[in-house]
Design an enzyme around this catalytic site. Structure first.
Site, PDB file in Angstrom:
ATOM      1  N   LYS A  37       0.831  -1.222   0.000  1.00  0.00           N
ATOM      2  CA  LYS A  37       0.000   0.000   0.000  1.00  0.00           C
ATOM      3  C   LYS A  37       0.853   1.254   0.000  1.00  0.00           C
ATOM      4  O   LYS A  37       0.661   2.175  -0.791  1.00  0.00           O
ATOM      5  CB  LYS A  37      -0.920   0.037   1.244  1.00  0.00           C
ATOM      6  CG  LYS A  37      -1.825  -1.153   1.415  1.00  0.00           C
ATOM      7  CD  LYS A  37      -2.708  -1.028   2.652  1.00  0.00           C
ATOM      8  CE  LYS A  37      -1.969  -1.016   3.987  1.00  0.00           C
ATOM      9  NZ  LYS A  37      -1.277  -2.280   4.316  1.00  0.00           N
ATOM     10  N   ARG A  66      -9.535   0.547   9.036  1.00  0.00           N
ATOM     11  CA  ARG A  66      -9.053  -0.788   9.400  1.00  0.00           C
ATOM     12  C   ARG A  66     -10.097  -1.581  10.169  1.00  0.00           C
ATOM     13  O   ARG A  66      -9.847  -2.733  10.521  1.00  0.00           O
ATOM     14  CB  ARG A  66      -7.810  -0.651  10.289  1.00  0.00           C
ATOM     15  CG  ARG A  66      -6.480  -0.816   9.541  1.00  0.00           C
ATOM     16  CD  ARG A  66      -5.380  -0.592  10.562  1.00  0.00           C
ATOM     17  NE  ARG A  66      -4.149  -1.266  10.273  1.00  0.00           N
ATOM     18  CZ  ARG A  66      -3.131  -0.717   9.608  1.00  0.00           C
ATOM     19  NH1 ARG A  66      -3.223   0.490   9.114  1.00  0.00           N
ATOM     20  NH2 ARG A  66      -2.015  -1.389   9.439  1.00  0.00           N
ATOM     21  N   ARG A 106      11.847  -4.514   5.146  1.00  0.00           N
ATOM     22  CA  ARG A 106      11.447  -3.130   4.838  1.00  0.00           C
ATOM     23  C   ARG A 106      12.327  -2.111   5.559  1.00  0.00           C
ATOM     24  O   ARG A 106      12.622  -2.252   6.729  1.00  0.00           O
ATOM     25  CB  ARG A 106       9.988  -2.953   5.284  1.00  0.00           C
ATOM     26  CG  ARG A 106       9.515  -1.523   5.357  1.00  0.00           C
ATOM     27  CD  ARG A 106       8.014  -1.430   5.303  1.00  0.00           C
ATOM     28  NE  ARG A 106       7.303  -2.020   6.418  1.00  0.00           N
ATOM     29  CZ  ARG A 106       5.970  -2.116   6.471  1.00  0.00           C
ATOM     30  NH1 ARG A 106       5.218  -1.674   5.484  1.00  0.00           N
ATOM     31  NH2 ARG A 106       5.387  -2.644   7.517  1.00  0.00           N
ATOM     32  N   ARG A 159      11.281   0.110  11.190  1.00  0.00           N
ATOM     33  CA  ARG A 159      10.213   0.273  12.178  1.00  0.00           C
ATOM     34  C   ARG A 159      10.344  -0.733  13.311  1.00  0.00           C
ATOM     35  O   ARG A 159      10.635  -1.902  13.068  1.00  0.00           O
ATOM     36  CB  ARG A 159       8.865   0.088  11.486  1.00  0.00           C
ATOM     37  CG  ARG A 159       8.471   1.294  10.686  1.00  0.00           C
ATOM     38  CD  ARG A 159       7.314   1.024   9.766  1.00  0.00           C
ATOM     39  NE  ARG A 159       6.217   0.305  10.389  1.00  0.00           N
ATOM     40  CZ  ARG A 159       5.070   0.052   9.774  1.00  0.00           C
ATOM     41  NH1 ARG A 159       4.870   0.480   8.538  1.00  0.00           N
ATOM     42  NH2 ARG A 159       4.110  -0.604  10.387  1.00  0.00           N
ATOM     43  N   ARG A 181       0.006  -8.901  13.872  1.00  0.00           N
ATOM     44  CA  ARG A 181      -0.589  -7.926  12.956  1.00  0.00           C
ATOM     45  C   ARG A 181      -1.425  -8.600  11.882  1.00  0.00           C
ATOM     46  O   ARG A 181      -2.463  -8.086  11.483  1.00  0.00           O
ATOM     47  CB  ARG A 181       0.508  -7.047  12.349  1.00  0.00           C
ATOM     48  CG  ARG A 181       1.019  -6.034  13.379  1.00  0.00           C
ATOM     49  CD  ARG A 181       2.382  -5.500  13.058  1.00  0.00           C
ATOM     50  NE  ARG A 181       2.412  -4.758  11.823  1.00  0.00           N
ATOM     51  CZ  ARG A 181       3.545  -4.456  11.165  1.00  0.00           C
ATOM     52  NH1 ARG A 181       4.706  -4.866  11.635  1.00  0.00           N
ATOM     53  NH2 ARG A 181       3.496  -3.760  10.078  1.00  0.00           N
TER      54      ARG A 181
HETATM   55  P1  ADP Z   1       1.392  -1.575   7.784  1.00  0.00           P
HETATM   56  O1  ADP Z   1       2.465  -0.937   6.935  1.00  0.00           O
HETATM   57  O2  ADP Z   1       1.852  -2.770   8.494  1.00  0.00           O
HETATM   58  O3  ADP Z   1       0.117  -1.778   7.047  1.00  0.00           O
HETATM   59  P2  ADP Z   1       0.797   0.929   9.151  1.00  0.00           P
HETATM   60  O4  ADP Z   1       2.006   1.778   8.989  1.00  0.00           O
HETATM   61  O5  ADP Z   1      -0.366   1.229   8.276  1.00  0.00           O
HETATM   62  O6  ADP Z   1       1.186  -0.603   8.998  1.00  0.00           O
HETATM   63  O7  ADP Z   1       0.329   0.932  10.655  1.00  0.00           O
HETATM   64  C1  ADP Z   1       1.223   0.650  11.710  1.00  0.00           C
HETATM   65  C2  ADP Z   1       0.430   0.500  13.016  1.00  0.00           C
HETATM   66  O8  ADP Z   1      -0.259   1.737  13.292  1.00  0.00           O
HETATM   67  C3  ADP Z   1      -0.666  -0.552  12.992  1.00  0.00           C
HETATM   68  O9  ADP Z   1      -0.172  -1.848  13.289  1.00  0.00           O
HETATM   69  C4  ADP Z   1      -1.612  -0.019  14.079  1.00  0.00           C
HETATM   70  O10 ADP Z   1      -1.113  -0.283  15.376  1.00  0.00           O
HETATM   71  C5  ADP Z   1      -1.541   1.488  13.859  1.00  0.00           C
HETATM   72  N1  ADP Z   1      -2.579   1.976  12.900  1.00  0.00           N
HETATM   73  C6  ADP Z   1      -2.360   2.508  11.669  1.00  0.00           C
HETATM   74  N2  ADP Z   1      -3.522   2.836  11.066  1.00  0.00           N
HETATM   75  C7  ADP Z   1      -4.497   2.501  11.945  1.00  0.00           C
HETATM   76  C8  ADP Z   1      -5.922   2.556  11.904  1.00  0.00           C
HETATM   77  N3  ADP Z   1      -6.581   3.022  10.831  1.00  0.00           N
HETATM   78  N4  ADP Z   1      -6.605   2.107  12.989  1.00  0.00           N
HETATM   79  C9  ADP Z   1      -5.962   1.640  14.078  1.00  0.00           C
HETATM   80  N5  ADP Z   1      -4.634   1.539  14.172  1.00  0.00           N
HETATM   81  C10 ADP Z   1      -3.888   1.966  13.121  1.00  0.00           C
HETATM   82  P1  ADP Z   2       2.298  -1.717   3.322  1.00  0.00           P
HETATM   83  O1  ADP Z   2       2.295  -0.213   3.244  1.00  0.00           O
HETATM   84  O2  ADP Z   2       1.092  -2.339   2.676  1.00  0.00           O
HETATM   85  O3  ADP Z   2       2.517  -2.230   4.707  1.00  0.00           O
HETATM   86  P2  ADP Z   2       4.852  -1.500   1.900  1.00  0.00           P
HETATM   87  O4  ADP Z   2       4.483  -0.714   0.703  1.00  0.00           O
HETATM   88  O5  ADP Z   2       5.587  -0.812   2.990  1.00  0.00           O
HETATM   89  O6  ADP Z   2       3.544  -2.260   2.480  1.00  0.00           O
HETATM   90  O7  ADP Z   2       5.685  -2.781   1.400  1.00  0.00           O
HETATM   91  C1  ADP Z   2       6.325  -3.665   2.326  1.00  0.00           C
HETATM   92  C2  ADP Z   2       7.739  -3.983   1.828  1.00  0.00           C
HETATM   93  O8  ADP Z   2       7.652  -4.740   0.611  1.00  0.00           O
HETATM   94  C3  ADP Z   2       8.555  -2.740   1.479  1.00  0.00           C
HETATM   95  O9  ADP Z   2       9.891  -2.967   1.883  1.00  0.00           O
HETATM   96  C4  ADP Z   2       8.445  -2.614  -0.030  1.00  0.00           C
HETATM   97  O10 ADP Z   2       9.633  -2.041  -0.584  1.00  0.00           O
HETATM   98  C5  ADP Z   2       8.268  -4.051  -0.470  1.00  0.00           C
HETATM   99  N1  ADP Z   2       7.336  -4.152  -1.627  1.00  0.00           N
HETATM  100  C6  ADP Z   2       6.259  -3.377  -1.892  1.00  0.00           C
HETATM  101  N2  ADP Z   2       5.631  -3.782  -3.027  1.00  0.00           N
HETATM  102  C7  ADP Z   2       6.332  -4.861  -3.478  1.00  0.00           C
HETATM  103  C8  ADP Z   2       6.185  -5.737  -4.612  1.00  0.00           C
HETATM  104  N3  ADP Z   2       5.177  -5.584  -5.480  1.00  0.00           N
HETATM  105  N4  ADP Z   2       7.095  -6.731  -4.756  1.00  0.00           N
HETATM  106  C9  ADP Z   2       8.095  -6.903  -3.854  1.00  0.00           C
HETATM  107  N5  ADP Z   2       8.294  -6.104  -2.763  1.00  0.00           N
HETATM  108  C10 ADP Z   2       7.421  -5.096  -2.575  1.00  0.00           C
END
Ligand code: ADP
Ligand code: ADP
Ligand code: ZN
Length: 219
Positions: free
Chosen positions: A13, A88, A127, A161, A172
């Site tokens: 995402k 979420r 990541r 992170r 998660r």
């Molecule tokens: P990921 O990259 O794993 O999808 P995010 O960066 O979006 O994670 O979120 C990291 C953490 O922040 C989540 O595990 C949660 O604890 C909190 N968080 C983020 N967005 C939300 C939301 N919309 N509602 C509740 N908690 C959230």
């Molecule tokens: P999210 O925001 O959904 O938690 P991220 O965009 O941070 O996910 O992606 C998680 C990790 O995977 C990052 O290190 C990113 O560089 C890598 N990544 C993202 N998209 C791809 C893909 N299509 N193929 C392989 N690795 C990816």
């Protein structure tokens, strides 16, 4: 266009939102990034949030809804936004519907990233992010073109992170399956969901998302 990116942690995402922000002028609204900024202040609120995030749990719905409500009032969102990591829960999704109606705005599409759960631990544990501009990278899948130097801003400092350790990822993913996955049928019923193959490489996924933006994707 206003979009929601929906999918489990590590599905891509943030990577795709960052690319669309750069190339299409949409604003990336990452609730995770907003919360990480709040934790960095060391305030009492920030410490509470950090404990929740490090445990892989969700920050309460009322807190999240307030953050997004205020953020959507800022004028930069008028050109179109991408919600990355929000909603979420069903409560957040319903709150968002109410909020958008009140603000006379609408969702153009919900993009669901379909991925194999087995790939996510590797994605998340590899990541890392530019400490200066926040550009996202991966040890194996997305290295900067010059090792140790951010492509976007030239910085040589990177961060990982604290919630990205493999032992946290299971919690998660469980939270995603229980609390967030029910949003898939919720938006399917509304007829605005589009699925992309999140297992494809980054450029291919970008093309699929772009097709949705341009209205040329089927579903
Ligand atoms: P990921 O990259 O794993 O999808 P995010 O960066 O979006 O994670 O979120 C990291 C953490 O922040 C989540 O595990 C949660 O604890 C909190 N968080 C983020 N967005 C939300 C939301 N919309 N509602 C509740 N908690 C959230
Ligand atoms: P999210 O925001 O959904 O938690 P991220 O965009 O941070 O996910 O992606 C998680 C990790 O995977 C990052 O290190 C990113 O560089 C890598 N990544 C993202 N998209 C791809 C893909 N299509 N193929 C392989 N690795 C990816
Ligand atoms: Zn950078």
């Amino acid at each position: 266009m206003n979009l929601i990116f929906l999918g489990p942690p590590g599905c891509g995402k943030g990577t795709q939102a960052e690319i669309l922000e750069r190339n299409h002028g949409l604003v990336q609204l990452s609730t995770g990034a907003m919360l990480r900024e709040a934790t960095a202040t060391g305030s009492e609120f920030g410490l509470k949030v950090k404990a929740i995030m490090d445990a892989g749990q969700l920050v309460p719905d009322d807190v999240m809804l307030k953050i997004i409500d205020e953020r959507l009032d800022q004028p930069d969102t008028a050109k179109g936004f991408i919600l990355d990591g929000f909603p979420r829960t069903l409560v957040q999704a319903e709150g968002l519907d109410e909020m958008l109606a009140r603000k006379q705005r609408a969702l153009g599409a919900v993009v669901a990233f379909d991925v194999d759960e087995s790939a996510l631990v590797e994605r998340i544990s590899g990541r890392f992010t530019c400490a200066k501009c926040g550009a996202g990278y991966h040890d194996k899948f997305r290295q900067p073109s010059k090792e140790g130097v951010c492509d976007a801003c030239g910085s040589t400092e990177f961060t990982r992170r604290s919630d990205d350790r493999p032992e946290n990822v299971k919690a998660r993913l469980d939270v995603y399956a229980k609390q967030t996955a029910p949003l898939l049928p919720y938006y399917t019923k509304k007829g605005i969901i589009h699925h992309v193959d999140g297992m494809a490489d980054v450029d291919t996924v970008t093309r699929s998302v772009r097709a949705i933006l341009n209205g040329s994707a089927d579903s």
